[in-house]
Enzyme design. Structure first.
Site, PDB file in Angstrom:
ATOM      1  N   SER A 162      29.998  28.114 -34.596  1.00  0.00           N
ATOM      2  CA  SER A 162      29.312  26.861 -34.293  1.00  0.00           C
ATOM      3  C   SER A 162      29.071  26.723 -32.786  1.00  0.00           C
ATOM      4  O   SER A 162      28.376  27.547 -32.196  1.00  0.00           O
ATOM      5  CB  SER A 162      30.114  25.694 -34.869  1.00  0.00           C
ATOM      6  OG  SER A 162      29.383  24.492 -34.832  1.00  0.00           O
ATOM      7  N   ASP A 257      24.085  24.256 -44.372  1.00  0.00           N
ATOM      8  CA  ASP A 257      24.420  23.928 -42.990  1.00  0.00           C
ATOM      9  C   ASP A 257      23.145  23.501 -42.255  1.00  0.00           C
ATOM     10  O   ASP A 257      22.136  24.192 -42.324  1.00  0.00           O
ATOM     11  CB  ASP A 257      25.010  25.181 -42.329  1.00  0.00           C
ATOM     12  CG  ASP A 257      25.503  24.964 -40.916  1.00  0.00           C
ATOM     13  OD1 ASP A 257      25.284  23.878 -40.350  1.00  0.00           O
ATOM     14  OD2 ASP A 257      26.105  25.907 -40.371  1.00  0.00           O
ATOM     15  N   HIS A 287      28.769  24.064 -43.426  1.00  0.00           N
ATOM     16  CA  HIS A 287      29.181  24.350 -42.057  1.00  0.00           C
ATOM     17  C   HIS A 287      30.701  24.257 -41.941  1.00  0.00           C
ATOM     18  O   HIS A 287      31.332  23.360 -42.493  1.00  0.00           O
ATOM     19  CB  HIS A 287      28.536  23.345 -41.107  1.00  0.00           C
ATOM     20  CG  HIS A 287      28.756  23.660 -39.675  1.00  0.00           C
ATOM     21  ND1 HIS A 287      27.991  24.580 -38.994  1.00  0.00           N
ATOM     22  CD2 HIS A 287      29.670  23.192 -38.778  1.00  0.00           C
ATOM     23  CE1 HIS A 287      28.419  24.661 -37.740  1.00  0.00           C
ATOM     24  NE2 HIS A 287      29.430  23.834 -37.585  1.00  0.00           N
TER      25      HIS A 287
END
Length: 316
Positions: A162, A257, A287
């Site tokens: 991320s 996501d 995610h």
């Protein structure tokens, strides 16, 4: 279709009244993120060594954690270890060495490499580009201190999930541009690559799948204090005009996501620029799933896949 165990986790969080991250003060969001790991993460595996260290950076000391694996019998234990410098996720606002300790241990053991985790400065206390500066400084520190740490300075990879995937991509670009830190590999796990957040998946997956548009705006605004910075490649590596000459990359994304499309776009641009880049999407996942191996079994498969790519890239 959403994985049933991912759906069960989302339903559990809703029914338990877990507050959305964007409704919390950063200190509370950080605390809850640390506490949640006991519910979703596997037990941390035993490793050969875990050592907390400190590097000096342009903004002051940077906390680090060096994890050394339990090596398979066929690996020479006297040789310097390849190393993955890992930057944790959490929207440049939450997360730390502990929230990603299990994942770093898993990668170390499965890839037979050391992992140096970086506790970079975060917003809102330290705005862009402080996190970038810390991650670059920590990676150079790893190279400069490799010999005394039993690491191989010629086999350094960067990686993260991320926000950490964003930072890994940026460090790889900065190292290429400086031409004084050859990197062996990029491990980019659902990376944020474009701060403008305009890809279609930001709309199709923007609500209902843990990471929401509201939470992304919360993270963005705690990290970026000037919208003009969205166009800076150190914030949006997808916008760098030249992605050639970069280390091999493995880009992992998740089907539900908001960041799915910009991860794919980054992998595609890497390949078009002449690099070796592999992209895999876990179509049924949300995610953040890779750290959730206690409740989502596909997370464990994703870790094994990442470790296999990492081990192959770092092979002498």
């Amino acid at each position: 279709m959403l994985h049933p165990k991912a759906r069960a986790l989302l339903d559990f969080m809703r029914d338990s009244g877990v507050a959305p991250t964007h409704t919390l003060e950063p200190a509370d969001a950080r605390r809850l993120y640390r506490e949640r790991r006991s519910v979703t993460q596997p037990d941390p595996p035993v490793v050969a060594q875990s050592l907390d260290l400190q590097a000096q950076g342009p903004h002051g000391p940077i906390a680090l954690r060096l994890i050394k694996p339990i090596l398979p019998r066929h690996v020479d234990a006297t040789s310097p270890l390849p190393v993955l410098v890992y930057y944790h996720g959490g929207g440049w606002t939450i997360g730390d060495l502990d929230t990603h300790d299990t994942l770093c241990r898993e990668l170390a053991n499965a890839a037979a490499c050391a992992v140096l985790a970086v506790d970079y400065r975060m917003g809102p206390e330290h705005r862009f580009p402080c996190a970038v500066d810390d991650c670059i400084a920590a990676t150079y520190w790893c190279r400069d201190h490799a010999a005394r740490l039993g690491l191989d300075p010629q086999r350094i990879a960067v990686g993260g999930d991320s926000a950490g995937g964003n930072l890994a991509a940026v460090v790889a670009l900065a190292a290429r541009d400086a031409a004084d830190l050859p990197l062996a590999f990029q491990l980019l796990i659902y990376p944020a690559t474009d701060m403008r957040c305009g890809a279609p998946s930001h709309t199709s997956n923007g609500q209902g799948y843990l990471l929401t548009r509201d939470t992304m705006a919360y993270f963005h605004d705690h990290y970026i204090d000037n919208v003009a910075h969205d166009l800076d490649w150190r914030a949006s590596p997808l916008l760098h005009p030249d992605l050639s000459g970069l280390p091999d990359a493995f880009v992992l994304t998740a089907g539900f996501d908001p960041l799915r499309d910009e991860g794919l776009q980054y992998a595609q641009r890497l390949t078009l620029a002449g690099n070796r880049a592999t992209h895999v999407c876990f179509e049924r996942q949300i995610h953040g799933f890779i750290t959730m191996g206690r409740v989502i079994d596909e997370a464990n498969a994703a870790v094994v896949m990442c470790a296999a790519q990492l081990a192959r890239a770092l092979r002498p």
